[in-house]
Design an enzyme around this catalytic site. Structure first.
Site, PDB file in Angstrom:
ATOM      1  CD  GLU A  83      -1.819  -0.499   3.573  1.00 40.89           C
ATOM      2  OE1 GLU A  83      -2.382   0.312   3.639  1.00 40.89           O
ATOM      3  OE2 GLU A  83      -1.681  -1.542   4.193  1.00 40.89           O
ATOM      4  CB  CYS A 120      -2.780  -4.621   6.217  1.00 42.47           C
ATOM      5  SG  CYS A 120      -2.257  -3.068   6.748  1.00 42.47           S
ATOM      6  CG  HIS A 244      -3.265  -6.619  10.072  1.00 46.42           C
ATOM      7  ND1 HIS A 244      -1.835  -6.453   9.640  1.00 46.42           N
ATOM      8  CD2 HIS A 244      -3.736  -5.495  10.359  1.00 46.42           C
ATOM      9  CE1 HIS A 244      -1.850  -5.323   9.623  1.00 46.42           C
ATOM     10  NE2 HIS A 244      -2.853  -4.405   9.954  1.00 46.42           N
TER      11      HIS A 244
HETATM   12  N1  CAA Z   1       0.509   2.586  30.487  1.00 37.95           N
HETATM   13  C1  CAA Z   1      -0.184   1.462  30.108  1.00 37.95           C
HETATM   14  N2  CAA Z   1      -1.065   1.501  28.833  1.00 37.95           N
HETATM   15  C2  CAA Z   1      -1.317   2.777  28.433  1.00 37.95           C
HETATM   16  C3  CAA Z   1      -0.496   3.982  28.923  1.00 37.95           C
HETATM   17  C4  CAA Z   1       0.375   3.793  29.985  1.00 37.95           C
HETATM   18  N3  CAA Z   1       0.827   4.742  30.708  1.00 37.95           N
HETATM   19  N4  CAA Z   1      -1.102   5.127  28.178  1.00 37.95           N
HETATM   20  C5  CAA Z   1      -1.910   4.501  27.293  1.00 37.95           C
HETATM   21  N5  CAA Z   1      -2.106   3.423  27.514  1.00 37.95           N
HETATM   22  C6  CAA Z   1      -2.994   2.283  26.721  1.00 37.95           C
HETATM   23  C7  CAA Z   1      -4.484   2.852  26.182  1.00 37.95           C
HETATM   24  O1  CAA Z   1      -5.355   2.539  27.551  1.00 37.95           O
HETATM   25  C8  CAA Z   1      -4.670   2.116  25.114  1.00 37.95           C
HETATM   26  O2  CAA Z   1      -4.966   0.733  25.322  1.00 37.95           O
HETATM   27  P1  CAA Z   1      -6.485   0.489  25.217  1.00 37.95           P
HETATM   28  O3  CAA Z   1      -6.976   0.524  23.639  1.00 37.95           O
HETATM   29  O4  CAA Z   1      -6.359  -0.983  25.611  1.00 37.95           O
HETATM   30  O5  CAA Z   1      -7.280   0.971  26.362  1.00 37.95           O
HETATM   31  C9  CAA Z   1      -3.441   2.146  24.443  1.00 37.95           C
HETATM   32  O6  CAA Z   1      -2.275   2.245  25.367  1.00 37.95           O
HETATM   33  C10 CAA Z   1      -3.438   3.349  23.192  1.00 37.95           C
HETATM   34  O7  CAA Z   1      -3.533   4.396  23.800  1.00 37.95           O
HETATM   35  P2  CAA Z   1      -4.197   5.600  22.974  1.00 37.95           P
HETATM   36  O8  CAA Z   1      -5.651   4.792  22.687  1.00 37.95           O
HETATM   37  O9  CAA Z   1      -4.459   6.808  23.996  1.00 37.95           O
HETATM   38  O10 CAA Z   1      -3.494   5.911  21.853  1.00 37.95           O
HETATM   39  P3  CAA Z   1      -3.664   6.983  20.607  1.00 37.95           P
HETATM   40  O11 CAA Z   1      -4.966   7.342  20.859  1.00 37.95           O
HETATM   41  O12 CAA Z   1      -2.394   7.734  21.046  1.00 37.95           O
HETATM   42  O13 CAA Z   1      -3.380   5.999  19.456  1.00 37.95           O
HETATM   43  C11 CAA Z   1      -4.339   4.617  17.844  1.00 37.95           C
HETATM   44  C12 CAA Z   1      -3.953   4.928  19.387  1.00 37.95           C
HETATM   45  C13 CAA Z   1      -5.665   5.169  17.436  1.00 37.95           C
HETATM   46  C14 CAA Z   1      -4.536   2.827  17.596  1.00 37.95           C
HETATM   47  C15 CAA Z   1      -3.289   5.037  16.860  1.00 37.95           C
HETATM   48  O14 CAA Z   1      -1.850   4.352  17.398  1.00 37.95           O
HETATM   49  C16 CAA Z   1      -3.476   4.879  15.520  1.00 37.95           C
HETATM   50  O15 CAA Z   1      -4.108   5.782  14.768  1.00 37.95           O
HETATM   51  N6  CAA Z   1      -2.812   4.050  14.905  1.00 37.95           N
HETATM   52  C17 CAA Z   1      -2.894   3.587  13.421  1.00 37.95           C
HETATM   53  C18 CAA Z   1      -4.325   3.104  12.968  1.00 37.95           C
HETATM   54  C19 CAA Z   1      -4.450   1.667  13.273  1.00 37.95           C
HETATM   55  O16 CAA Z   1      -3.150   1.034  13.322  1.00 37.95           O
HETATM   56  N7  CAA Z   1      -5.320   0.874  13.452  1.00 37.95           N
HETATM   57  C20 CAA Z   1      -5.737  -0.552  13.827  1.00 37.95           C
HETATM   58  C21 CAA Z   1      -6.608  -0.994  13.069  1.00 37.95           C
HETATM   59  S1  CAA Z   1      -6.563  -0.727  11.406  1.00 37.95           S
HETATM   60  C22 CAA Z   1      -5.448  -1.718  10.879  1.00 37.95           C
HETATM   61  O17 CAA Z   1      -5.071  -2.895  11.442  1.00 37.95           O
HETATM   62  C23 CAA Z   1      -5.050  -1.685   9.293  1.00 37.95           C
HETATM   63  C24 CAA Z   1      -3.342  -1.014   9.706  1.00 37.95           C
HETATM   64  O18 CAA Z   1      -2.471  -1.692   9.528  1.00 37.95           O
HETATM   65  C25 CAA Z   1      -3.488   0.555   9.671  1.00 37.95           C
END
Ligand code: CAA
Length: 445
Positions: A83, A120, A244
């Site tokens: 991609e 993916c 994945h």
């Molecule tokens: N100690 C332990 N855990 C902590 C923590 C700490 N100090 N601070 C945060 N966390 C945890 C949170 O609780 C959360 O876990 P849960 O979801 O289990 O509650 C995790 O860490 C992540 O924290 P946030 O949700 O606050 O993180 P974020 O908002 O900054 O980003 C995300 C998370 C939205 C997934 C971001 O990384 C993102 O946009 N990623 C790209 C999209 C993606 O990968 N999506 C996955 C599905 S799509 C897919 O699979 C296709 C692909 O390859 C892209």
């Protein structure tokens, strides 16, 4: 029916590394455990300035062909799943073939080449296409080269920036494979979704939180669809479940739902009933909301049971070890999960021949697919031949300033020249632009 599947696999990581808790977290003002515990990531791989999807794909394929003693004539098909393509017409597989022709005698003039796109999941789709091509008897005794290669970069400041990665997986697909045979039974969960997309742009537009929900919903549909053709999955029948893995925390969520699903109406649910009750059934509730609340409570309790934790440690955790160190490789991600699991089995001295893997692929946009694989008796030698640790160890560990520079250098909208951080050796490198805007490559001894 003759077995068809993956005969051999090789991986190639980008030559740079970004330490997430050590280098990235302090710059973001975040607790390092958000990355290590929350997302489940220690580091991401990045491409050096002379690397891209072609060099990484060709390097993985080169290693694979050399190790297996394959010549171009043995390959009747080259499919690249990505991609991160840079051309809407000329497929990456033609560039990869051009690279390989620089180092092997012979050519790929009679190989069918293409490029697969569905986020993916395209790596698994290419694998599937290759198996079908062989099963249809159109391969003339030859095998297929399937390459999943991506530079998974996000815009600076995007929440996805923590889940970046870069690398390639090359697989040789053949009859009587040494590694795994693929099942013909498959399940799909597919819907028109707007969770993650790149409408003619380099960096993705992502609705991160929604993308997590879409992944889980499509994966559940795929599992139900798979069971409708292959029969119910029982946890005792499956050695590993490579999913994945955009980041390991995503797989933690998917695994929990999968476990709940596969233990329903089994003796495992009955045994757990004394401790946490039986799973809520929708017909027992007056409203969806009440059912969902009860299910949430059940899941919270299930997560804490010894039965779930033992299953997770044995079946899921081993699939995540490479991903933790390299981040998201998009199309290659589920294929490094398979390698991680088999590496762990090898380290543990476990006999895997005839064991079953249940493989869960996903692509945003969105589609999930589930199929089974049966491990073949050449698996140990195949996995033993990999040099994953060495590759990960050899990466250059970037400072924050290095990271900012290399991200800019790979940004198509910026014209930035960056000195390479590593010295290429026995690998293909990007070698500038040709007269029609094509990319040029050369092999460095
Ligand atoms: N100690 C332990 N855990 C902590 C923590 C700490 N100090 N601070 C945060 N966390 C945890 C949170 O609780 C959360 O876990 P849960 O979801 O289990 O509650 C995790 O860490 C992540 O924290 P946030 O949700 O606050 O993180 P974020 O908002 O900054 O980003 C995300 C998370 C939205 C997934 C971001 O990384 C993102 O946009 N990623 C790209 C999209 C993606 O990968 N999506 C996955 C599905 S799509 C897919 O699979 C296709 C692909 O390859 C892209």
């Amino acid at each position: 029916m003759t077995a068809v599947g993956i005969d051999a696999v090789e991986i190639w990581t980008g030559n740079l590394k970004l330490d997430l808790p050590g280098t990235f977290a302090p710059q973001k003002g975040e607790d390092p455990e958000k990355y290590t515990k929350g997302l489940g990531l220690n580091a991401s791989s990045f491409p050096d300035s002379y690397e891209d999807i072609v060099t990484m794909g060709a390097n993985a394929a080169h290693r694979l062909m050399e190790r297996k003693g394959l010549a171009p004539d043995d390959i009747g098909r080259i499919d690249v799943a990505t991609e991160s393509a840079f051309d809407n017409s000329k497929p990456v597989s033609t560039y990869v073939a051009g690279c390989l022709e620089q180092v092997f005698d012979g050519d790929f003039h009679h190989a069918n080449k293409g490029e697969r796109k569905f986020a993916c999941i395209a790596g698994t789709q290419s694998l599937d296409d290759a198996c079908n091509w062989i099963r249809a008897g159109r391969n003339r005794g030859r095998g297929a080269l399937v390459i999943a290669t991506d530079t998974a970069l996000y815009a600076r400041g995007d929440a996805g920036e923590a889940t970046q990665g870069a690398g390639a997986v090359a697989m040789y697909i053949s009859e009587d494979p040494d590694l795994v045979e693929l099942s013909t039974g498959q399940g799909y969960g597919s819907a028109d979704e707007t969770d993650f997309l790149k409408p003619n742009q380099q960096f993705p537009s992502v609705d991160g939180k929604r993308s997590v929900q879409v992944y889980l919903a499509r994966m559940r549909e795929a599992l139900e669809d798979y069971e409708s053709v292959a029969g119910d999955v029982h946890p005792d029948d499956v050695a590993f479940v490579p999913f994945h893995t955009p980041f390991p925390g995503m797989v933690r969520k998917a695994a929990m739902l999968a476990y709940r699903h596969v233990i329903r109406d089994t003796s495992i649910e009955d045994e757990l009933a004394e401790e946490i009750g039986r799973q809520p059934r929708p017909e027992a509730f007056d409203s969806d909301e009440a059912y969902r609340d009860a299910m949430r409570e059940y899941m919270d309790a299930l997560k804490e049971t010894a039965a779930y934790q033992e299953w997770y440690d044995a079946t899921i955790d081993p699939t995540l070890s490479i991903s933790r160190e390299v981040g998201n490789w998009y199309t290659g991600s589920v294929h490094i999960a398979r390698v991680s699991a088999l590496k762990r089995a090898l380290e543990d001295g476990r006999e895997m021949t005839d064991e079953m893997l249940l493989v869960g692929s996903y692509g945003s946009g969105a589609q999930a697919e589930i199929h089974a694989e049966t491990v073949q008796d050449g698996w140990e030698a195949e996995i033993e031949a990999l040099n994953v640790e060495e590759q990960l160890e050899d990466r250059y560990d970037m400072s924050w300033e290095d990271y900012e520079e290399i991200h800019d250098a790979h940004n198509h909208d910026m014209d930035v020249d960056v000195e390479e951080f590593t010295t290429p050796e026995s690998e293909f490198v990007f070698d500038g632009w040709g007269r029609m805007g094509e990319r040029k490559y050369r092999y460095v001894e």
